[in-house]
Design a protein around this motif. Sequence first.
Motif, short mmCIF file in Angstrom:
data_model
loop_
_atom_site.label_atom_id
_atom_site.label_comp_id
_atom_site.label_asym_id
_atom_site.label_seq_id
_atom_site.Cartn_x
_atom_site.Cartn_y
_atom_site.Cartn_z
N ILE A 193 -36.41 -15.50 19.40
CA ILE A 193 -37.60 -16.33 19.54
C ILE A 193 -37.41 -17.68 18.84
O ILE A 193 -36.56 -17.84 17.97
CB ILE A 193 -38.85 -15.63 18.96
CG1 ILE A 193 -38.66 -15.37 17.46
CG2 ILE A 193 -39.15 -14.37 19.71
CD1 ILE A 193 -39.90 -14.84 16.79
N GLU A 194 -38.22 -18.62 19.23
CA GLU A 194 -38.20 -19.94 18.61
C GLU A 194 -39.25 -19.99 17.50
O GLU A 194 -40.41 -19.67 17.71
CB GLU A 194 -38.52 -21.02 19.66
CG GLU A 194 -38.54 -22.43 19.08
CD GLU A 194 -38.92 -23.48 20.11
OE1 GLU A 194 -39.09 -24.65 19.73
OE2 GLU A 194 -39.06 -23.10 21.30
N PHE B 62 -43.36 -20.20 11.76
CA PHE B 62 -44.14 -19.27 12.59
C PHE B 62 -43.70 -19.37 14.06
O PHE B 62 -43.19 -20.40 14.50
CB PHE B 62 -45.63 -19.59 12.48
CG PHE B 62 -45.99 -21.00 12.87
CD1 PHE B 62 -46.38 -21.30 14.17
CD2 PHE B 62 -45.92 -22.04 11.94
CE1 PHE B 62 -46.70 -22.60 14.54
CE2 PHE B 62 -46.23 -23.34 12.30
CZ PHE B 62 -46.62 -23.62 13.60
N PRO B 63 -43.93 -18.29 14.83
CA PRO B 63 -43.58 -18.28 16.25
C PRO B 63 -44.78 -18.60 17.13
O PRO B 63 -45.85 -18.98 16.62
CB PRO B 63 -43.12 -16.83 16.45
CG PRO B 63 -44.01 -16.05 15.54
CD PRO B 63 -44.29 -16.95 14.36
N SER B 64 -44.64 -18.39 18.42
CA SER B 64 -45.73 -18.64 19.37
C SER B 64 -46.87 -17.66 19.15
O SER B 64 -46.71 -16.63 18.48
CB SER B 64 -45.22 -18.49 20.80
OG SER B 64 -44.89 -17.13 21.06
N LYS C 134 -38.54 -12.85 7.31
CA LYS C 134 -38.12 -13.70 8.42
C LYS C 134 -39.06 -14.90 8.58
O LYS C 134 -38.68 -15.93 9.12
CB LYS C 134 -38.13 -12.88 9.72
CG LYS C 134 -36.97 -11.92 9.90
CD LYS C 134 -37.06 -11.21 11.21
CE LYS C 134 -35.86 -10.31 11.45
NZ LYS C 134 -34.65 -11.09 11.76
N MET C 135 -40.27 -14.75 8.13
CA MET C 135 -41.26 -15.81 8.28
C MET C 135 -41.13 -16.90 7.21
O MET C 135 -41.83 -17.90 7.24
CB MET C 135 -42.66 -15.21 8.24
CG MET C 135 -42.86 -14.12 9.28
SD MET C 135 -44.48 -13.33 9.08
CE MET C 135 -44.21 -11.80 9.98
N PHE C 136 -40.23 -16.66 6.24
CA PHE C 136 -40.08 -17.64 5.16
C PHE C 136 -38.64 -18.12 5.05
O PHE C 136 -38.20 -18.53 3.99
CB PHE C 136 -40.53 -17.01 3.83
CG PHE C 136 -42.00 -16.75 3.78
CD1 PHE C 136 -42.87 -17.74 3.34
CD2 PHE C 136 -42.53 -15.54 4.20
CE1 PHE C 136 -44.23 -17.51 3.30
CE2 PHE C 136 -43.88 -15.31 4.17
CZ PHE C 136 -44.75 -16.29 3.71
N GLY D 268 -37.03 -6.41 19.35
CA GLY D 268 -35.82 -7.10 19.76
C GLY D 268 -36.02 -8.58 19.96
O GLY D 268 -35.10 -9.38 19.75
N PHE D 269 -37.22 -8.99 20.32
CA PHE D 269 -37.50 -10.40 20.57
C PHE D 269 -37.38 -11.26 19.31
O PHE D 269 -37.25 -12.48 19.39
CB PHE D 269 -38.92 -10.56 21.14
CG PHE D 269 -40.00 -10.11 20.19
CD1 PHE D 269 -40.52 -10.97 19.25
CD2 PHE D 269 -40.50 -8.81 20.25
CE1 PHE D 269 -41.52 -10.57 18.38
CE2 PHE D 269 -41.50 -8.40 19.39
CZ PHE D 269 -42.01 -9.27 18.45
N LEU D 270 -37.40 -10.64 18.13
CA LEU D 270 -37.35 -11.40 16.89
C LEU D 270 -36.02 -12.14 16.71
O LEU D 270 -35.94 -13.12 15.98
CB LEU D 270 -37.58 -10.48 15.68
CG LEU D 270 -39.02 -9.98 15.49
CD1 LEU D 270 -39.08 -9.01 14.34
CD2 LEU D 270 -39.96 -11.15 15.24
#
Length: 411
Positions: free
Chosen positions: A18-19, A157-159, A408-410, A13-15
């Motif tokens: 997130i920043e 990318f995230p934290s 999601k990462m691209f 769910g955090f996806l």
Amino acid sequence: MRVESLNKNPHLGFLNNIEWMNAQASEIFISVNDRNHPELPVLSASQELGMIYRDEGGMNIFHDVANEITYKRVKPGQFVIHLRSFQGGFAHSKVEGITSPAYTILDFKDRNKHNDLFWKYVLTSEEFIKRLELITYGIRDGRSINFSDFSTLKFHFPSYEVQQKIGAFLSHVDSLIQAKTKKLESLKAVKKSLLQKCFPKAGEKVPEMRFAGFKGEWEEKKLGEFCKLFGRIGFRGYTEKDLVKEGEGAITLSPSNIVDGIMNYSKCTYISWYKYEESPEIKINNGDILLVKTGSTFGKTALVTNLPCEATINPQFVVIKNIKIDNIFLSYLLSHDLIQNQINSTVVGGAIPTMSQEVIKNFNILIPSATKEQQKIGHFFSKYDSLISAQQKEIDKLKDIKKSLLQKMFV
């Protein structure tokens, strides 16, 4: 974890909140050139397994041991850009060793900000490999991308904490895919073995295994005695201009729609309604049997089931209709070695092997006289194929989950 629960996994769910940060590869990675460690084991790069011990990989590549002093050290959590890197040659390492001085070793500028498992999935994903095309123009087979080429790429990318969760989740999905793939291969192997036992072998007229209550020899007949064959011929052929978008015409089935003897409609092409109506004899119905009569996959066969809409065939197929024996039984009989051997012995042609419909009609087949025995055999293998199909769908769902997450990462 059940596949159905992965799409609604509470840990993902955090996806949505997130920043995501952006940076060039040069801000994330550094090139490492640590040599003079000949005491360490030699590693080899693998597209699928990452960096592995050369001895364990079954590789017998000659190299001068005296040159090992020039080899580059690789530590766990680092990456190696190896030959053919423009085709996805970024290998993650779980082990320590040394590798070819021709390779580029990548490490993080700050290991407290980046998780190697997360980046393993990023750097081996289809999306990343597509992006490599932007910097690989002119690179020849046998060369690898250098760090200066790679350093210009931008990443999303995230934290660190989120990277850890994503990496762990994708690793878990991979484990599920591997386990289910192993089970799938086992099901296929058992089915193949049972096919050989439930149908008579060459020169015999009774099968090794038989359902209770049935006896007597199977009867030898010609395939054409029990069915009619049709194919796309002459002016009824079609060209690229006859192909249309989904929803604007009928499916035109090709050999790629048969996967392990089962119809698969996940990837279809469509033909105009005009061309579809032009050849009514090759309109496909559930219960028909398709047999590839030309091309590299000749002999491939499947029973048509669960058609999603109107369908026809491309010129590589012959469709078997008006079947007077149990059609499910016949579909499995056609995939048995006894028939496949006949197919292999009657194919003509050079670069493109071909069978004529007349030849196919004259195939010798062995059938039990009792319709109930045919039905029992057909039903037995149909249930087995349902297990195979269900397992494949589970694997496909997992792969889709993995792919959507990587996309999601691209963004």
